[in-house]
Design an enzyme around this catalytic site. Sequence first.
Site, PDB file in Angstrom:
ATOM      1  N   GLN A 270     -17.924 -22.211   3.833  1.00 51.89           N
ATOM      2  CA  GLN A 270     -17.792 -20.911   4.493  1.00 51.89           C
ATOM      3  C   GLN A 270     -19.093 -20.130   4.428  1.00 51.89           C
ATOM      4  O   GLN A 270     -19.505 -19.497   5.401  1.00 51.89           O
ATOM      5  CB  GLN A 270     -16.674 -20.095   3.846  1.00 51.89           C
ATOM      6  CG  GLN A 270     -15.297 -20.606   4.147  1.00 51.89           C
ATOM      7  CD  GLN A 270     -15.045 -20.708   5.648  1.00 51.89           C
ATOM      8  OE1 GLN A 270     -15.120 -19.719   6.364  1.00 51.89           O
ATOM      9  NE2 GLN A 270     -14.742 -21.905   6.122  1.00 51.89           N
ATOM     10  N   HIS A 273     -21.764 -20.434   7.189  1.00 52.14           N
ATOM     11  CA  HIS A 273     -21.516 -19.910   8.533  1.00 52.14           C
ATOM     12  C   HIS A 273     -22.423 -18.732   8.858  1.00 52.14           C
ATOM     13  O   HIS A 273     -22.997 -18.657   9.945  1.00 52.14           O
ATOM     14  CB  HIS A 273     -20.062 -19.436   8.659  1.00 52.14           C
ATOM     15  CG  HIS A 273     -19.116 -20.481   9.133  1.00 52.14           C
ATOM     16  ND1 HIS A 273     -19.170 -21.027  10.390  1.00 52.14           N
ATOM     17  CD2 HIS A 273     -18.062 -21.082   8.521  1.00 52.14           C
ATOM     18  CE1 HIS A 273     -18.201 -21.919  10.529  1.00 52.14           C
ATOM     19  NE2 HIS A 273     -17.514 -21.966   9.408  1.00 52.14           N
ATOM     20  N   GLU A 338      -8.496 -15.259   5.798  1.00 55.03           N
ATOM     21  CA  GLU A 338      -8.492 -16.089   7.003  1.00 55.03           C
ATOM     22  C   GLU A 338      -8.098 -17.520   6.642  1.00 55.03           C
ATOM     23  O   GLU A 338      -7.202 -18.104   7.239  1.00 55.03           O
ATOM     24  CB  GLU A 338      -9.882 -16.057   7.636  1.00 55.03           C
ATOM     25  CG  GLU A 338     -10.041 -16.948   8.840  1.00 55.03           C
ATOM     26  CD  GLU A 338     -11.493 -17.080   9.278  1.00 55.03           C
ATOM     27  OE1 GLU A 338     -11.715 -17.519  10.420  1.00 55.03           O
ATOM     28  OE2 GLU A 338     -12.408 -16.767   8.486  1.00 55.03           O
ATOM     29  N   HIS A 339      -8.816 -18.104   5.691  1.00 54.01           N
ATOM     30  CA  HIS A 339      -8.521 -19.453   5.207  1.00 54.01           C
ATOM     31  C   HIS A 339      -8.128 -19.370   3.734  1.00 54.01           C
ATOM     32  O   HIS A 339      -8.840 -18.755   2.944  1.00 54.01           O
ATOM     33  CB  HIS A 339      -9.747 -20.361   5.316  1.00 54.01           C
ATOM     34  CG  HIS A 339     -10.353 -20.419   6.671  1.00 54.01           C
ATOM     35  ND1 HIS A 339     -11.545 -19.785   6.993  1.00 54.01           N
ATOM     36  CD2 HIS A 339      -9.945 -21.034   7.810  1.00 54.01           C
ATOM     37  CE1 HIS A 339     -11.843 -20.020   8.248  1.00 54.01           C
ATOM     38  NE2 HIS A 339     -10.890 -20.769   8.772  1.00 54.01           N
ATOM     39  N   ASP A 372     -11.101 -26.600  10.840  1.00 59.31           N
ATOM     40  CA  ASP A 372     -12.139 -26.153  11.771  1.00 59.31           C
ATOM     41  C   ASP A 372     -12.275 -27.091  12.958  1.00 59.31           C
ATOM     42  O   ASP A 372     -12.601 -26.642  14.060  1.00 59.31           O
ATOM     43  CB  ASP A 372     -13.492 -26.087  11.038  1.00 59.31           C
ATOM     44  CG  ASP A 372     -13.731 -24.746  10.376  1.00 59.31           C
ATOM     45  OD1 ASP A 372     -12.931 -23.815  10.592  1.00 59.31           O
ATOM     46  OD2 ASP A 372     -14.729 -24.627   9.644  1.00 59.31           O
ATOM     47  N   HIS A 431      18.179   9.716  36.573  1.00 59.98           N
ATOM     48  CA  HIS A 431      18.578   8.473  35.915  1.00 59.98           C
ATOM     49  C   HIS A 431      20.099   8.335  35.950  1.00 59.98           C
ATOM     50  O   HIS A 431      20.643   7.279  36.301  1.00 59.98           O
ATOM     51  CB  HIS A 431      18.101   8.461  34.455  1.00 59.98           C
ATOM     52  CG  HIS A 431      16.680   8.054  34.268  1.00 59.98           C
ATOM     53  ND1 HIS A 431      15.638   8.788  34.759  1.00 59.98           N
ATOM     54  CD2 HIS A 431      16.132   6.970  33.643  1.00 59.98           C
ATOM     55  CE1 HIS A 431      14.496   8.191  34.434  1.00 59.98           C
ATOM     56  NE2 HIS A 431      14.763   7.092  33.770  1.00 59.98           N
TER      57      HIS A 431
END
Length: 440
Positions: A270, A273, A338-339, A372, A431
């Site tokens: 990670q 990245h 996230e992960h 991924d 209505h």
Amino acid sequence: MTTTSSQATTPSLLRCLHDVTTAEQALDRLAKRTTGEAQQQAAGTVEQILSQVKDQGDRALIELTERFDRFRPEPLQVAPEQLAQAWEQTGADLRDALELAHRRIQDFHQRQKPQDLEIEGVHGERLGRRWRPVQRAGLYVPGGRAAYPSTVLMNAIPARAAGVERVVMVTPAGPDGQVNPTVLAAAHLAGVHEVYRIGGAQAIAALAFGTETVPNVDVISGPGNLYVTLAKKAVVGQVGIDSLAGPSEVLVIADHTAPVEQVAADLLAQAEHDPLAAAILLTTEQSLADALPAEVERQLQNHPRASICRQSLGDWGLIVVCDSLETCAQLSDRFAPEHLELLVERPQPLADRIINAGAIFIGPWSPEAVGDYLAGPNHTLPTCGTARFSGALCVETFMRHTSMIAFNRAALEATGGAVEQLAQSEGLHSHAHSVRVRLG
């Protein structure tokens, strides 16, 4: 949840904490790592870019690309034959890997397609929900620090599975004006034939508003940098978007069974990245916490992205030693990663316990990297705590549903009185009258 007052001092990139309250504060800081003055300054720039593209169309795209990406994108579109050529020129092993990923991702996403709903009411009325794809989808595939053919597959495949007629891709080219050939090869494989070599906020503006060359779309998907994310946020309402994805993050929960080499590799996967990526270890084992910094340093030797990893871990890396796996789970749910990797002796019960996570990787044979690239579920996931209320990009991202209502006279007679009462309670005369005029 119990706490202790001690705090380890680790002479490394990774801070090591033992106090739960301090750990909660640190995790809250990590979840907010994309906010602040830098975002405010970027928002002003994005607003100017959006306005320029909206007003000037292609001319703005060319000028902005020349300014930011250092080449003049004339023509804006990549010639369709270049996509086929890129695929033909891709090496056999890489083509096999792309095809395997495509098959697995496609199989998973085709099974997601929602079914229309139709029910018959007690009075013979028919009610339902009908799903249809949007007509045009825009896919953003980032460039910059790396090329991401996996992102092409993860965005194009669900759009195609949804049945979108026109799929448009935008992606930044390099200073030579060329788009990464593997990205183009992945587009060809996924059935994307319309690719524009533009990136950044200006590409999002083009997809949202349309230009002389780039069509406006109904939904924009795909991750990007801060400027891309802020541009997507600004055009919500003009178009739909998948999410406001921030920089990547992983949280690993590990016990005595987790090899330090695997933990270090997964955290670095990670960290490499982006300098804003977050890598977190929650563990019940002091010995693992002690051994990890040296193992990270060992794996960083001759690492091609070592400088990015060091900045990421130095700013956003964290180790927390917890008194139990339950404490680890509570901290993880607070962060909503996230992960989430579970490198523990009995991972499935812990996975069942977890509430908030974008994707959970269960056991030692499920590194986040398989998610991924080719496991099947989408790798575009909620970040920065948004897994508390959102999930992965999916087929439904590219679809919308319509409610279907077909009453007959018997159904209206049976319910009309209640409709009148509710309408009158809200002071909406017509209505109520719209029911009375039918029933006489």
